[in-house]
Scaffold this motif. Structure first.
Motif: not given
Length: 115
Positions: A47-49, A35-42
């Motif tokens: 941030e890019e957007r 879940r943390i990995d998914e949250a970091e990815k999102r």
């Protein structure tokens, strides 16, 4: 001897329960890490957007300023081409300006010099 066997049995049971508990904790930790990995990815994608939106906003602000400057310049140029007739009330033409000026010329025979 029976006491030692009972103690040994209890130790083995405690060990099994502890192992099961640790395995459960490991599974929970794996799920939490996922879940943390998914949250970091999102968060990274967001941030890019946001950065793209900020860049686009800056470009649009620059374009708006440029267009405002052009508009002000064009309005100024349009006003420079206007003929001003001093001594005549605003709105006296009440219609077509060309016809009004022709009538005014006929009445006055000549427009007064403006300076």
């Amino acid at each position: 001897m029976a006491d030692l066997e009972t103690v040994l049995k209890e130790i083995r049971e405690f060990r099994r329960e502890t192992t099961d508990g640790i395995n459960g904790i490991r599974e929970d930790l794996k799920l939490t890490n996922g879940r943390i990995d998914e949250a970091e990815k999102r968060i990274g994608e967001t941030e890019e957007r946001v950065q793209c939106v900020e860049e686009a906003t800056c470009e649009l602000i620059k374009l708006q300023r440029k267009l405002e400057e052009k508009l002000i310049d064009q309005e100024g140029r349009a006003r420079r081409d206007n003929t001003r007739l001093h001594g005549i009330k605003e709105g006296a033409e009440s219609g077509a300006m060309c016809a009004f000026v022709e009538t005014l010329q006929r009445e006055k025979h000549e427009l007064p010099a403006t300076g």
